[in-house]
Design a protein around this motif. Structure first.
Motif, mmCIF file in Angstrom:
data_model
loop_
_atom_site.group_PDB
_atom_site.id
_atom_site.type_symbol
_atom_site.label_atom_id
_atom_site.label_comp_id
_atom_site.label_asym_id
_atom_site.label_seq_id
_atom_site.Cartn_x
_atom_site.Cartn_y
_atom_site.Cartn_z
ATOM 1 N N ASP A 124 0.864 -1.180 0.000
ATOM 2 C CA ASP A 124 0.000 0.000 0.000
ATOM 3 C C ASP A 124 0.903 1.233 0.000
ATOM 4 O OD1 ASP A 124 -1.647 2.146 0.497
ATOM 5 O OD2 ASP A 124 -2.804 1.164 2.065
ATOM 6 N N PRO A 125 0.942 2.012 -1.093
ATOM 7 C CA PRO A 125 1.873 3.142 -1.147
ATOM 8 C C PRO A 125 1.502 4.283 -0.199
ATOM 9 C CG PRO A 125 0.440 3.176 -3.061
ATOM 10 C CD PRO A 125 0.135 1.903 -2.328
ATOM 11 N N GLU A 126 0.254 4.304 0.256
ATOM 12 C CA GLU A 126 -0.164 5.362 1.182
ATOM 13 C C GLU A 126 0.410 5.143 2.576
ATOM 14 O OE1 GLU A 126 -1.917 8.056 0.287
ATOM 15 O OE2 GLU A 126 -1.866 7.314 -1.773
ATOM 16 N N THR A 127 0.462 3.869 2.999
ATOM 17 C CA THR A 127 0.900 3.553 4.364
ATOM 18 C C THR A 127 2.295 2.929 4.410
ATOM 19 O OG1 THR A 127 -0.084 1.346 4.266
ATOM 20 C CG2 THR A 127 -1.495 3.152 5.047
ATOM 21 N N GLY A 128 2.784 2.445 3.251
ATOM 22 C CA GLY A 128 4.062 1.745 3.235
ATOM 23 C C GLY A 128 3.999 0.363 3.847
ATOM 24 N N VAL A 129 2.797 -0.194 3.960
ATOM 25 C CA VAL A 129 2.602 -1.512 4.578
ATOM 26 C C VAL A 129 2.523 -2.583 3.491
ATOM 27 C CG1 VAL A 129 0.973 -2.929 5.903
ATOM 28 C CG2 VAL A 129 1.461 -0.576 6.622
ATOM 29 N N CYS A 130 3.198 -3.714 3.729
ATOM 30 C CA CYS A 130 3.079 -4.874 2.849
ATOM 31 C C CYS A 130 1.806 -5.620 3.210
ATOM 32 C CB CYS A 130 4.292 -5.788 2.986
ATOM 33 S SG CYS A 130 4.188 -7.246 1.925
ATOM 34 N N LEU A 131 0.871 -5.685 2.270
ATOM 35 C CA LEU A 131 -0.444 -6.272 2.531
ATOM 36 C C LEU A 131 -0.472 -7.767 2.282
ATOM 37 C CD1 LEU A 131 -2.502 -3.556 0.611
ATOM 38 C CD2 LEU A 131 -2.077 -3.654 3.075
ATOM 39 N N GLN A 132 0.388 -8.243 1.384
ATOM 40 C CA GLN A 132 0.320 -9.632 0.968
ATOM 41 C C GLN A 132 1.650 -10.027 0.328
ATOM 42 O OE1 GLN A 132 -2.944 -10.296 -1.699
ATOM 43 N NE2 GLN A 132 -2.608 -12.483 -1.905
ATOM 44 N N THR A 133 2.010 -11.292 0.480
ATOM 45 C CA THR A 133 3.210 -11.831 -0.155
ATOM 46 C C THR A 133 2.819 -13.041 -0.997
ATOM 47 O OG1 THR A 133 4.628 -11.118 1.670
ATOM 48 C CG2 THR A 133 5.486 -12.834 0.236
ATOM 49 N N VAL A 134 3.230 -13.053 -2.245
ATOM 50 C CA VAL A 134 3.022 -14.201 -3.128
ATOM 51 C C VAL A 134 4.373 -14.883 -3.316
ATOM 52 C CG1 VAL A 134 2.317 -14.979 -5.412
ATOM 53 C CG2 VAL A 134 1.125 -13.057 -4.325
ATOM 54 N N SER A 135 4.482 -16.119 -2.860
ATOM 55 C CA SER A 135 5.743 -16.864 -2.968
ATOM 56 C C SER A 135 5.782 -17.655 -4.264
ATOM 57 C CB SER A 135 5.897 -17.814 -1.785
ATOM 58 O OG SER A 135 5.971 -17.091 -0.575
#
Length: 300
Positions: free
Chosen positions: A229-240
């Motif tokens: 999320d570019p607004e918060t800088g939080v990683c929302l999900q990881t695809v391995s």
């Protein structure tokens, strides 16, 4: 990763460095390049048919043109590609004072300009003479503007939904950055960090923005794609992914709900290649619950 997400290898061409995937909506085809293998590939999922064009130098990206055919980054040149005849014509040469440089990632902005970045030639994958690259834009009349200098590895780029923010990756900085973007002039300003990877997490590489304005960033030497999320800088999900050298990604398919991820095999030793038989392949990730946006054609 959500249990409904499915990851499958859809193309295994043994790509040395598969990069720059782009969904061509008019043709319903996925395009991507093999940088060191010097080929542009085009694949149609409905028929599983592939075709390719060979290039005379490292080829780092391909984008469609409004006037027909494609533009590609080949060596330090922007070239016009006529697919049916396999003819290539050099239009613009960049970094003329740096013969050891080559183009890397490139993408067309919402107004039809091409943005393309350079880097020093690699001794080994991701090992370059630092601060040799730049970021350029090329307009429909082929005028060139240099926006950034002292870039290590110019990589992923895309724009916010309102076209006012440009997202950009210089891989060795380990950051995803944002700039204020003036769509009328193409000017960049107010650089800031959106997301920072820790040492040892891999290198941010190619990137795309989904229809909700979120970033999807392939992590080279990290075997995954991050949804940020570019607004918060939080990683929302990881695809391995089942390969470590994930290089870039784009959304495609009839409704843009599939995420296509490219990967590389160059730089893996024999033991790593045995453990990663799909390295260099292209993967389709479905079931993410998000959609992407159509690519833009170069206005020239």
């Amino acid at each position: 990763m959500m249990s409904s997400v499915k990851v499958e290898c859809v193309i295994k061409v043994g790509a040395l460095i598969g990069e720059g995937p782009l969904w061509e909506e008019s043709q319903q085809t996925l395009m991507f390049v093999d940088i060191a293998g010097q080929k542009i590939h085009r694949w149609r999922p409905t028929t599983n048919q592939s075709e390719s064009v060979e290039t005379a130098d490292f080829v780092s990206f391909v984008v469609p043109r409004v006037s027909g055919g494609y533009l590609a980054g080949m060596g330090r040149s922007i070239v016009a590609v006529e697919w049916s005849t396999q003819m290539m014509t050099s239009l613009v040469e960049l970094d003329e004072d740096k013969p050891n440089n080559r183009l890397n990632d490139g993408k067309v902005d919402p107004r039809g300009r091409l943005l393309a970045g350079t880097m020093g030639r690699e001794k080994r994958p991701a090992e370059v003479q630092r601060q040799q690259g730049s970021l350029f834009s090329v307009t429909s009349d082929l005028s060139v503007t240099k926006h950034l200098t002292q870039v290590d590895i110019s990589n992923g780029m895309d724009w916010s939904l309102d076209q006012k923010t440009f997202f950009y990756i210089d891989s060795l900085s380990l950051t995803v950055d944002a700039f204020d973007y003036d769509s009328d002039s193409g000017r960049l300003g107010n650089r800031r960090v959106v997301y920072h990877l820790a040492e040892g997490e891999g290198l941010p590489d190619g990137m795309t923005v989904d229809a909700d304005g979120r970033l999807w960033v392939a992590i080279y030497n990290g075997g995954r794609v991050l949804n940020i999320d570019p607004e918060t800088g939080v990683c929302l999900q990881t695809v391995s992914l089942p390969v470590t050298k994930t290089t870039s990604c784009c959304f495609g398919g009839p409704d843009f709900s599939d995420l296509y991820v490219t990967s590389a095999s160059l730089g893996l030793d024999q033991s790593e290649r045995r453990k990663q038989p799909l390295a260099g392949g292209v993967f389709r990730v479905s079931g993410l619950g998000v959609k992407g946006r159509p690519s833009v054609s170069f206005s020239g």
